[in-house]
Design an enzyme around this catalytic site. Structure first.
Site, PDB file in Angstrom:
ATOM      1  N   LEU A 229       0.829  -1.202   0.000  1.00  0.00           N
ATOM      2  CA  LEU A 229       0.000   0.000   0.000  1.00  0.00           C
ATOM      3  C   LEU A 229       0.866   1.256   0.000  1.00  0.00           C
ATOM      4  O   LEU A 229       0.504   2.272  -0.601  1.00  0.00           O
ATOM      5  CB  LEU A 229      -0.900   0.015   1.239  1.00  0.00           C
ATOM      6  CG  LEU A 229      -1.989  -1.054   1.323  1.00  0.00           C
ATOM      7  CD1 LEU A 229      -2.618  -1.028   2.716  1.00  0.00           C
ATOM      8  CD2 LEU A 229      -3.032  -0.830   0.253  1.00  0.00           C
ATOM      9  N   ALA A 230       1.997   1.174   0.674  1.00  0.00           N
ATOM     10  CA  ALA A 230       2.907   2.322   0.768  1.00  0.00           C
ATOM     11  C   ALA A 230       4.306   1.807   1.065  1.00  0.00           C
ATOM     12  O   ALA A 230       4.480   0.778   1.722  1.00  0.00           O
ATOM     13  CB  ALA A 230       2.459   3.274   1.874  1.00  0.00           C
TER      14      ALA A 230
ATOM     15  N   ALA B  63       8.190   3.202   2.401  1.00  0.00           N
ATOM     16  CA  ALA B  63       8.953   4.292   3.010  1.00  0.00           C
ATOM     17  C   ALA B  63      10.395   3.848   3.191  1.00  0.00           C
ATOM     18  O   ALA B  63      10.778   2.740   2.805  1.00  0.00           O
ATOM     19  CB  ALA B  63       8.322   4.691   4.340  1.00  0.00           C
ATOM     20  N   SER B  64      11.187   4.717   3.804  1.00  0.00           N
ATOM     21  CA  SER B  64      12.613   4.438   3.902  1.00  0.00           C
ATOM     22  C   SER B  64      12.939   3.275   4.829  1.00  0.00           C
ATOM     23  O   SER B  64      13.904   2.552   4.617  1.00  0.00           O
ATOM     24  CB  SER B  64      13.345   5.694   4.376  1.00  0.00           C
ATOM     25  OG  SER B  64      12.797   6.148   5.595  1.00  0.00           O
TER      26      SER B  64
ATOM     27  N   GLN C 237       7.713  -1.070   4.497  1.00  0.00           N
ATOM     28  CA  GLN C 237       6.548  -0.912   3.622  1.00  0.00           C
ATOM     29  C   GLN C 237       5.367  -1.663   4.207  1.00  0.00           C
ATOM     30  O   GLN C 237       5.530  -2.575   5.027  1.00  0.00           O
ATOM     31  CB  GLN C 237       6.865  -1.397   2.210  1.00  0.00           C
ATOM     32  CG  GLN C 237       7.256  -2.850   2.089  1.00  0.00           C
ATOM     33  CD  GLN C 237       7.813  -3.172   0.699  1.00  0.00           C
ATOM     34  OE1 GLN C 237       8.544  -2.391   0.096  1.00  0.00           O
ATOM     35  NE2 GLN C 237       7.462  -4.355   0.184  1.00  0.00           N
ATOM     36  N   VAL C 238       4.169  -1.254   3.801  1.00  0.00           N
ATOM     37  CA  VAL C 238       2.937  -1.786   4.382  1.00  0.00           C
ATOM     38  C   VAL C 238       2.155  -2.575   3.332  1.00  0.00           C
ATOM     39  O   VAL C 238       1.946  -2.092   2.209  1.00  0.00           O
ATOM     40  CB  VAL C 238       2.059  -0.644   4.941  1.00  0.00           C
ATOM     41  CG1 VAL C 238       0.777  -1.216   5.550  1.00  0.00           C
ATOM     42  CG2 VAL C 238       2.827   0.149   5.986  1.00  0.00           C
TER      43      VAL C 238
ATOM     44  N   LYS D 159       3.150  -4.145   8.471  1.00  0.00           N
ATOM     45  CA  LYS D 159       4.321  -3.318   8.171  1.00  0.00           C
ATOM     46  C   LYS D 159       5.568  -4.198   8.277  1.00  0.00           C
ATOM     47  O   LYS D 159       5.809  -4.827   9.311  1.00  0.00           O
ATOM     48  CB  LYS D 159       4.415  -2.144   9.143  1.00  0.00           C
ATOM     49  CG  LYS D 159       5.547  -1.179   8.819  1.00  0.00           C
ATOM     50  CD  LYS D 159       5.694  -0.096   9.881  1.00  0.00           C
ATOM     51  CE  LYS D 159       4.586   0.921   9.811  1.00  0.00           C
ATOM     52  NZ  LYS D 159       4.844   2.087  10.704  1.00  0.00           N
TER      53      LYS D 159
ATOM     54  N   ASP E  95       2.988  13.083  15.156  1.00  0.00           N
ATOM     55  CA  ASP E  95       3.002  13.407  13.730  1.00  0.00           C
ATOM     56  C   ASP E  95       1.600  13.253  13.131  1.00  0.00           C
ATOM     57  O   ASP E  95       1.368  12.386  12.279  1.00  0.00           O
ATOM     58  CB  ASP E  95       3.999  12.485  13.013  1.00  0.00           C
ATOM     59  CG  ASP E  95       4.277  12.914  11.585  1.00  0.00           C
ATOM     60  OD1 ASP E  95       4.060  14.098  11.271  1.00  0.00           O
ATOM     61  OD2 ASP E  95       4.702  12.055  10.776  1.00  0.00           O
TER      62      ASP E  95
END
Length: 558
Positions: free
Chosen positions: A131-132, A134-135, A138-139, A153, A288
């Site tokens: 789905l996404a 990142a550094s 990922q998910v 995740k 955040d």
């Protein structure tokens, strides 16, 4: 050991090359990065034509090119307007992870290694595409054997080793920079990197995020307007995090929310209240809350996601916040001044007079304005501007509060421009003030002070013994200037004289009152043995008082 040194050398070369390409070659030489790079490579490291004259943009490009650790460093640095100027903050705020998803076979292998079973044994379905990405990880969306839809995740392979190498190098660079540059020493660059390292290492441990999620969930469990996803601990490790998948609409997708009939004003109000509840009531909050981490569920329920970054506020920081609120509400410069001095870490030398002037300007900006016209984001920015001007370091958790409030105000303005965030926060501010003035809180404060004094006095014998030993050995050095001594003695004389005048006034009042009351009760005129005691005594006392007062005034030490 040799492999580690080789990794460091290669990484130093990459860092030096990227810095030089963006016009920071002089830094490479100044902070002793060059000695870490093999000789034949040093000749190639020259500053090239920079693509942009904007300093903030070039810093962002450097961090982007250096990868995950430095991207995270920039993202965390973007929350520190008390340290960095606004033009750099603006660039760091748009810093995003631009990474490719890693292959599914590596996902499969890591799940097998961490959970001890194949994907097919744990999940009915598991999406091959994330789905996404990142550094750090990922998910993927998946469905457990129980039929529950979950978000999984998965951490990137070898990311921990790479980040540890970067953190070691960053620490070495921070030490070199602090030794070479006054600004790095002033902001205690080594401490900042150390704080950043601790934060990033926590993000590498997904069990920390899982515990944060559970804690916020327990705090808001009675609040029906908010929802936190459940954590599936049996499928969670340091490198795997499995949580309930929430199907909703991102809070930033305003057009979709409006088309589906959601009440945007109610969403804005609930979102703000959810954050304020975490900050001002619980003292443990989402650090955040950007639009990507907030979704809207049916019936305008607000869902909070991703608790990798959280903030904590103890009673002391809550008191500081309440002092700020009191100071602004009462237009009280002294209260604001005390709050600023208690909140931040002060530099060795600070111009308190100029600080007071700046606080006066800060206060006057909002004096007399109705809450609906006050921007909490602007107030926070101005407050951090004062801190930066006077080199006052604000604790990271309090900075997270400011950053969270700025983010919330930005989202709220888009959802409902008429809603004032200060109108929403006012009840929480009042609650904070009432909590501060509660007898239990006051009693605890007094008890803590008493304990501190008790500990101080209990250490007196030992301290006296050590002082005596120091004196006997001739190692006691006094560094007191004559000017300081004169000022001290003058101050002591002033105090003594003022006490003398006060005692005389008190004694005179008691004497005269006693005589008047006694004679009145006896029903006699103000005569004693036909002698006008009151009149004469009064004249003598006035004369003595005038004489002492004149002597003190003449000495110039009143």
């Amino acid at each position: 050991m040799f492999g580690k040194q080789l990794r460091h050398i290669n990484r130093y070369r990459e860092i030096a090359a990227v810095l030089a390409n963006q016009g920071f070659g002089y830094l490479v030489e100044e902070i002793d990065v060059i000695p870490k790079v093999p000789y034949h490579e040093r000749l190639c490291i020259k500053s090239s034509e920079v693509t942009s004259p904007d300093l903030g943009e070039r810093i962002r490009i450097v961090l982007q090119e250096l990868g995950p650790t430095y991207i995270k460093l920039g993202q965390i640095a973007s929350t520190r307007p008390d340290i960095l100027p606004s033009e750099i903050i603006i660039q760091l705020e748009i810093l995003q992870d631009k990474v490719f998803a890693f292959p599914f076979e590596q996902v499969r292998s890591l799940i097998k290694e961490e959970l001890g079973s194949d994907i097919e044994e744990i999940f009915q379905e598991f999406d091959l595409e994330p789905l996404a990405a990142a550094s750090i990880g990922q998910v993927h969306m998946a469905i457990l054997k129980s039929g529950q839809k979950v978000a999984v995740k998965v951490q990137r392979p070898d990311i921990t080793a790479n980040i540890e190498t970067d953190l070691e190098i960053l620490f070495e660079i921070a030490i070199a920079a602090q030794n070479r540059f006054q600004w790095a020493k002033q902001y205690q660059f080594v401490d900042i990197i150390d704080e950043f390292s601790k934060s990033l290492r926590k993000e590498l441990d997904y069990t920390v995020e899982a515990r944060n999620t559970d804690k916020v969930s327990s705090q808001l469990k009675e609040q029906k307007d908010f929802y936190i996803p459940n954590v599936y601990w049996e499928y969670t490790t340091k490198k795997i995090l499995t949580t309930e998948f929430l199907q909703g609409i991102k809070v930033s997708q305003i057009n979709i929310l409006a088309q589906r009939g959601y009440n945007l004003s109610l969403i804005a109000n609930r979102f703000a209240k959810g954050i304020f509840e975490q900050i001002f009531v619980n003292g443990f909050f989402h650090g955040d809350p950007h639009p990507g981490n907030i979704i809207v569920l049916p019936q305008e329920v607000i869902g909070f996601l991703d608790f990798g970054m959280v903030g904590r506020l103890g009673s002391e920081m809550k008191n500081c916040l309440s002092s700020l609120l009191i100071g602004l509400k009462r237009n009280d410069t002294d209260e604001l001044m005390k709050a600023v001095l208690r909140i931040g870490i002060l530099p060795p030398q600070i111009d308190t007079r100029q600080l007071r002037n700046d606080i006066e300007l800060f206060k006057d900006t909002y004096y007399g304005l109705p809450l609906s016209r006050v921007s909490i984001g602007e107030a926070i920015t101005n407050f951090f501007g004062i801190a930066q001007k006077h080199n006052i370091r604000i604790p990271s958790d309090l900075v997270l509060v400011g950053k969270a409030l700025l983010t919330v105000e930005g989202v709220v303005k888009k959802l409902d421009p008429a809603l004032s965030l200060l109108d929403v926060v006012e009840p929480f501010g009042k609650k904070l003030l009432m909590e501060r003035m509660h007898p239990k809180t006051i009693a605890e404060s007094i008890w803590n002070i008493a304990n501190d004094f008790g500990e101080l006095f209990s250490n007196v014998p030992q301290n006296v013994k050590e002082l005596s030993s120091t004196v006997n050995q001739g190692r006691l050095h006094l560094d007191v200037s004559l000017t300081e001594t004169d000022l001290f003695l003058k101050h002591q004389a002033q105090i003594s004289n003022r006490i003398s005048v006060s005692i005389m006034l008190l004694a005179f009042s008691i004497l005269m009152s006693s005589i008047i009351i006694s004679l009145s009760l006896m029903g006699q005129p103000p005569l004693l043995w036909n002698f006008p005691v009151l009149e004469i005594g009064f004249i003598i006392a006035i004369f003595m008082f005038a004489w002492v007062l004149y002597a003190i005034i003449r000495s110039g030490k009143l």
